[in-house]
Enzyme design. Structure first.
Site, PDB file in Angstrom:
ATOM      1  N   GLY A   1       0.263   3.252   4.861  1.00 25.36           N
ATOM      2  CA  GLY A   1      -1.037   2.777   5.331  1.00 25.36           C
ATOM      3  C   GLY A   1       0.027   0.967   3.983  1.00 25.36           C
ATOM      4  N   SER A   2      -1.006   0.367   3.270  1.00 25.82           N
ATOM      5  CA  SER A   2      -0.743  -0.355   3.033  1.00 25.82           C
ATOM      6  C   SER A   2       1.198  -0.532   1.923  1.00 25.82           C
ATOM      7  CB  SER A   2      -1.732  -0.997   1.596  1.00 25.82           C
ATOM      8  OG  SER A   2      -2.760  -1.096   2.377  1.00 25.82           O
ATOM      9  N   THR A   3       1.496   0.340   1.358  1.00 23.73           N
ATOM     10  CA  THR A   3       2.867   0.567   0.819  1.00 23.73           C
ATOM     11  C   THR A   3       3.797   0.478   1.731  1.00 23.73           C
ATOM     12  OG1 THR A   3       3.165   2.968   1.816  1.00 23.73           O
ATOM     13  CG2 THR A   3       2.181   2.495  -0.438  1.00 23.73           C
TER      14      THR A   3
END
Lengths: 651, 113
Positions: free
Chosen positions: A289-291
């Site tokens: 995801g966004s990491t």
């Protein structure tokens, strides 16, 4: 006279003959015993007065970085029977069942066995062993066996692993370093007397078998404990399925904590499932995801394609791309690159990915170590799943930009952030500092190892500064903020792939990964909460866990806050918790402070004196404990050249 | 008929001297024999004594070795006990419940100037 001489002569011959006969008889018997039956008799004799003593292997210990033992070995006793030598089966089975808390029928069945040797119960407790010995019954015996203990219980259970009954490592570090830890089995033949007592006439050389080597880990028990406790609290609070927390020293790659939930106590390994024993930090891969956006940001900065202040139009939350619509959680218009990272805009990152292009982006994915094992000295590590850019479909560029369509292990992710934290070097993580033999020789030593330079130092600093904004007002990770420190990090909320129906399910993985202090990182940590139900966002479920772990870890590593907390606030806050101390401080505090004269510290507590010194910006040296009874120079006196007040405390 | 033979006095003296020498030599041989016999008995006794000492030391060594093993085991048990009693989980629970301690609040940690 002659007759008498002849008689004597005859007697002499008779005596000679007699002795000769006796000598021959003795000689013949000796020949029979020594030569004809020698071997057989020697064997029989040796069986009676020689005994082979087995020396059990002594497994080495696992020790944390501060010397706290995590795994130790002891010897415990196991009970066996020789069924054919047992006279009163009913009586014996009754006694054994009662002492060892077994079913009498089960013991009776074992006694009825045809086998010459049957275990009744392995590794019994000391009181049980004493009771069995007190029975003194023929056919029942005790055997010493090594027994592994994990005194810290579930602490780092999945990482440490466990050993089987036969003292062989089966999982985790116990398996990985089994050859070093195991120790040797030895045996020695010694004489014994008529009562069966050992008589060591040959010395004890044969009985002294060196134990296994000790493994010194990089783990810090305190930080590990904090990580496990905080992780468990969050998993339970948000009704999640599982969780992982990792704390790493960014400059060395030393793992300070590696926590998993559900936890696993190696003392009771048989009672837990393989699912609970799994070290998810290395064996499971997740869509990050966004990491993962940080990786694209690093690529964009390092390739000098995008500048920190470059503006992108975020299409007010809806952006058609490769036949699909990319959404943002909030609609945004024009945003700078730094702001895009701060608010974690999918559309912004899709546009950045379009500029970076898939080949260059893939190059950085590989450089950051994704798709390959990190090389940590823990068994079972998986490489994750990274597809080559040739196989990417049109939408894949966008999905890779916000961390979908790719899978990474939590450890890979934390090491990628460590590279940003330490100035651009990807380090090989490790949990074992050294293996020391019983004689103190270093058999194996892990040193910090740079895998490669990933991005330039300048760009790593720039990216760290951008990640700092994520935890500041307006960012997605404000709940990771630690008072007194600058935190750099990134939140992530990834959808989980639906393995049955295809596409994505409603299940989420919330995560936060970051480092602190942002400008001089001492630790990098990742928190991942798998399938939370009550809340799903990484900024809510994982960021506070990061904050609590990092706060405790910084305290443990004695890292002073960058931003000092005003003492007045301290005193005010302490009012509710330590009224006695505050009153005492007030009682002795001077009404006004003369700038030139030495202030009075008399009567203040240790803490009170320090706080006063901090407020007045006065250097103090404290000796002893309790309350200040004496100070030099005296209150109201003149300053010495050292400009330091020496305080003597007592009480 | 008996014939008296006169033996010169000098010859008699020589014979006596020879006898005396012979008896001294045999006495020495006797002493040597006794000495060798005693030495042999002494050596045998020393050997037996040494053998008994070896067996005695064997018993002492066996007892000491057993004691060493027991103490080592006890030491390991105490290490396990110490580590169990000082495990962070237990210490935290005790600190919070029995002593009423709490984690330091912000500002309660004073950094030395």
């Amino acid at each position: 006279m002659r007759r008498s001489s002849q008689r004597n002569h005859r007697r002499l011959w008779v005596a000679k003959g007699l002795f000769l006969a006796l000598f021959l008889a003795v000689g013949g018997r000796a020949f029979q015993l020594q030569v004809l039956q020698g071997d057989k008799l020697m064997r029989l004799g040796q069986r009676q007065h020689l005994k082979e003593w087995i020396v059990l292997p002594k497994r080495g210990a696992l020790i944390d970085r501060a010397g706290e033992p995590l795994a130790l070995s002891m010897e415990s006793q196991s009970v066996y029977i020789r069924p054919h030598r047992i006279q009163e089966a009913d009586k014996v089975s009754h006694h054994l069942a009662e002492i060892l808390r077994l079913r009498a029928a089960e013991v009776r069945q074992k006694i009825a066995s045809e086998k010459p040797f049957v275990w009744i119960k392995r590794q019994v407790s000391s009181p049980e062993a004493e009771k069995i010995q007190a029975l003194n019954l023929d056919g029942i015996g005790m055997y010493y066996e090594p027994n592994r203990h994990y005194p810290q219980g579930q602490l780092a259970g999945q990482l440490i692993g466990f050993v089987g009954r036969d003292s062989e490592g089966l999982e985790g570090l116990e398996l990985k370093y089994n050859d070093y830890i195991r120790g040797e089995t030895g045996s020695s033949v010694t004489e014994r007397d008529a009562l069966g007592r050992r008589v060591l006439v040959e010395g004890i050389g044969g009985l002294q078998i060196p134990p296994g080597s000790d493994i010194h880990l990089t783990l810090d028990t305190s930080i590990q404990h904090m990580a496990e406790k905080e992780l468990e609290a969050s998993v339970l609070k948000y009704r999640a399925k599982a969780g992982v927390a990792i704390v790493v020293e960014p400059r060395t790659g030393e793992v300070l904590a590696l926590a998993n939930y559900p936890s696993f106590d190696p003392n009771n390994y048989t009672k837990l499932t393989a699912e609970q024993r799994r070290n998810r930090a290395v064996t499971d891969s997740f869509e990050p995801g966004s990491t993962f956006k940080t990786i694209l940001a690093a690529a964009a900065l390092d390739e000098e394609i995008v500048g920190k202040e470059d503006l992108f139009y975020c299409e007010m939350g809806k952006y058609p791309f490769a036949g699909k619509i990319i959404h943002d959680t909030h609609p945004y218009g024009w945003l700078s690159f730094a702001k895009i990272l701060q608010v974690s805009s999918n559309i912004g990152f899709t546009k950045i990915a379009e500029k970076v292009k898939k080949e260059r982006y893939f190059k950085y994915i590989e450089k950051f170590g994704f798709g390959k094992v990190t090389g940590i000295d823990v068994p079972g590590e998986v490489p994750g799943l990274v597809r080559r850019p040739e196989g990417w479909s049109g939408i894949d560029l966008a999905t890779h930009a916000f961390g979908q369509g790719i899978s990474t292990t939590p450890l890979q992710m934390v090491m990628a952030y460590a590279a940003i934290a330490n100035g651009g070097f990807l380090m090989r993580p490790y949990v074992t500092r050294r293996v020391l033999s019983p004689r103190g020789e270093v058999l194996l030593e892990n040193q910090p190892q740079v895998v490669r330079r990933v991005i330039s130092e300048k760009n790593s600093k720039l990216l760290a500064a951008m990640l700092r904004d994520v935890t500041n007002e307006g960012g997605t990770g404000t709940m990771a903020n630690i008072e007194g420190f600058e935190v750099a990090g990134k939140t992530g909320t990834a959808q989980k792939a639906d393995t049955i129906h295809g596409g994505y399910s409603k299940k989420r993985v919330g995560s936060f990964v970051g480092f602190v202090p942002a400008n001089d990182p001492r630790l990098v940590a990742l928190v991942l909460i798998d399938e939370p139900e009550a809340q799903v966002y990484g900024g809510v479920v994982a960021a506070p866990v990061f904050r609590n772990i990092a706060q405790g870890a910084l305290r443990r590593l004695a890292v002073a806050p960058e931003k000092a907390t005003p003492v007045s606030a301290t005193a005010k806050q302490m009012d509710s918790t330590t009224p006695r101390m505050v009153k005492r401080i007030e009682a002795h505090a001077p009404s006004h402070i003369d700038a030139d004269a030495v202030p009075s510290f008399i009567g203040l507590s240790f803490r009170g004196a320090l706080e006063k010194a901090q407020t007045l910006k006065v250097k103090v040296r404290l000796q002893g404990n309790g309350y200040v009874v004496k100070q030099a120079p005296a209150a109201g006196g003149r300053w010495t050249d050292e400009q330091t007040v020496v305080l003597n405390l007592q009480g | 008929m008996a014939t008296a033979v006169s033996v010169p006095a000098r010859k008699v003296a020589t014979v006596k001297r020879e006898r005396a020498v012979r008896s001294t030599a045999s006495r020495w041989r006797l002493f040597l024999g006794i000495f060798l016999g005693l030495a042999l008995i002494g050596a045998v006794l020393v050997h037996v004594w040494l053998r008994l000492q070896v067996v005695r030391m064997g018993y002492v060594l066996s007892t000491t070795s057993k004691l060493q093993t027991r103490l080592e085991q006890e030491n390991r048990e105490l290490k396990v006990e110490l580590a169990t009693l000082t495990s962070p989980d237990r210490l935290e629970a005790l600190a919070r419940q029995r002593l009423g301690l709490i984690a330091p609040e912000k500002g309660q940690i004073v950094v030395l100037p």
